[in-house]
Design a protein around this motif. Structure first.
Motif, PDB file in Angstrom:
ATOM      1  N   THR A 114       3.826   2.215 -11.252  1.00 12.08           N
ATOM      2  CA  THR A 114       2.592   2.444 -10.494  1.00 12.08           C
ATOM      3  C   THR A 114       2.803   2.456  -8.987  1.00 12.08           C
ATOM      4  O   THR A 114       1.912   2.870  -8.249  1.00 12.08           O
ATOM      5  N   ASP A 154      -8.686   2.850  -0.166  1.00 13.88           N
ATOM      6  CA  ASP A 154      -7.306   2.762   0.319  1.00 13.88           C
ATOM      7  C   ASP A 154      -7.139   1.823   1.510  1.00 13.88           C
ATOM      8  O   ASP A 154      -6.046   1.722   2.071  1.00 13.88           O
ATOM      9  N   TYR A 167      -1.288   5.059  -9.403  1.00 18.49           N
ATOM     10  CA  TYR A 167      -2.297   4.113  -9.882  1.00 18.49           C
ATOM     11  C   TYR A 167      -3.025   4.607 -11.127  1.00 18.49           C
ATOM     12  O   TYR A 167      -3.408   3.820 -11.987  1.00 18.49           O
ATOM     13  N   ALA A 208       3.162  -0.316  -6.958  1.00 17.04           N
ATOM     14  CA  ALA A 208       2.180  -1.306  -6.510  1.00 17.04           C
ATOM     15  C   ALA A 208       2.810  -2.562  -5.928  1.00 17.04           C
ATOM     16  O   ALA A 208       2.235  -3.186  -5.041  1.00 17.04           O
ATOM     17  N   LYS A 256       0.383   4.231  -0.324  1.00 17.14           N
ATOM     18  CA  LYS A 256      -0.092   5.463   0.307  1.00 17.14           C
ATOM     19  C   LYS A 256       0.771   5.813   1.514  1.00 17.14           C
ATOM     20  O   LYS A 256       0.901   6.976   1.881  1.00 17.14           O
ATOM     21  N   PRO A 309       2.642   5.977  -5.052  1.00 16.78           N
ATOM     22  CA  PRO A 309       1.555   5.436  -5.877  1.00 16.78           C
ATOM     23  C   PRO A 309       1.296   6.284  -7.119  1.00 16.78           C
ATOM     24  O   PRO A 309       1.229   7.509  -7.041  1.00 16.78           O
ATOM     25  N   ASN A 321       0.860  -1.178   0.000  1.00 13.96           N
ATOM     26  CA  ASN A 321       0.000   0.000   0.000  1.00 13.96           C
ATOM     27  C   ASN A 321       0.899   1.231   0.000  1.00 13.96           C
ATOM     28  O   ASN A 321       1.386   1.670   1.039  1.00 13.96           O
TER      29      ASN A 321
END
Length: 291
Positions: free
Chosen positions: A239, A212, A270, A241, A191, A268, A189
């Protein structure tokens, strides 16, 4: 008669205008798509080539969500393990986009586990086994044992995990049980940049809601994997990821990779995810898994 003719001409004019508007909209859409592709290409090249981790420059999309395939190929080139090996991938969607199709095309064997139906039949494949299961930390070990028995191997070279949820707890269970592949590919993640630690609370029924609340931060993955003798070597830059871990004993093959997690982390991106190339075909994938 002239009234009918006049009315008919008006209808034709309106139809012509509608067609012109439709063609204009299509033209605008095509121009926007071309502009997006150009921006995407430039942004992708910048993110790969200007990243502080030189391993990112090898990023390339074949079957993966973005540039993971190229990084995977480079890693196993260095491990001298490119044209044969065994893998497990947890979370493969419908099978048309994941991290191990590229390895199947190189001659590997392995097994997939996921809760969704595949877009194709794998029953005739001699190198790929699919188990349709909802994955939890309670059933993961029995699934792995089934897969290893089917492949007639005792160890795996790669484990890839992308479950959008309980990933941390599944991997933790795998590690504690002694399954230690050469390489892990793990969704993170992004974020949460280092040093933020985060993982969702364990819920065996968790389903991602396109928000999220999913997975594990890079810091939390790093803290877990280092306890079991692994080193973080890459986060895909396209990305942000997936992250890549190797066993410490292979570190000498990655001397060019920074040791600082902040120099490896990718934020990120995305919204930049986009499918390049021709439309995916089931025929191509079937040829790979059945040959």
């Amino acid at each position: 008669m002239s009234l009918v003719k006049s009315f008919s001409e008006k209808i034709k004019k309106n139809q012509k205008k509608k067609l012109q508007r439709k063609n204009s909209i299509i033209s605008i859409k095509n121009n926007v798509d071309q502009l997006y592709d150009l921006i995407y290409q430039v942004t992708t090249n910048i993110s790969k080539n200007e990243h502080t981790n030189p391993l990112n420059s090898f990023g390339k999309k074949c079957f993966s969500q973005s540039d993971e395939d190229g990084i995977t190929i480079e890693i196993f080139k260095r491990l001298k393990n490119l044209n044969s090996g065994s893998f497990l991938e947890l979370g493969v969607g419908d099978g048309t986009e994941n991290n191990t199709l590229i390895l199947l095309s190189l001659g590997w064997q392995g097994f997939w586990v996921g809760g969704s139906e595949l877009a194709f039949d794998t029953s005739q494949s001699k190198k790929l086994k699919f188990y349709k299961n909802w994955i939890t930390k309670e059933n993961i070990l029995s699934i792995i044992n089934m897969g290893l028995n089917h492949l007639k191997v005792k160890a795996l070279d790669l484990i890839s995990v992308d479950l959008d949820g309980n990933d941390f707890y599944i991997v933790e269970k795998i590690l504690h049980s002694g399954y230690l592949p050469k390489v892990f590919i793990l969704e993170y993640n992004a974020k949460f940049p280092p040093p933020v630690e985060f993982k969702i609370n364990y819920n065996p029924k968790h389903e991602w809601r396109n928000d999220d609340y999913f997975g594990t931060s890079l810091e939390s993955w790093n803290n877990l994997l280092t306890k079991f003798g692994y080193r973080l070597i890459c986060c895909n830059s396209q990305t942000g990821a997936n992250c890549f871990f190797i066993k410490n004993k292979f570190s000498k093959l990655f001397k060019d990779v920074p040791n600082d997690i902040n120099q490896i982390y990718s934020e990120p991106r995305y919204l930049l995810h986009k499918n390049f190339g021709h439309k995916k075909s089931i025929e191509l994938i079937k040829q790979i898994i059945d040959n």
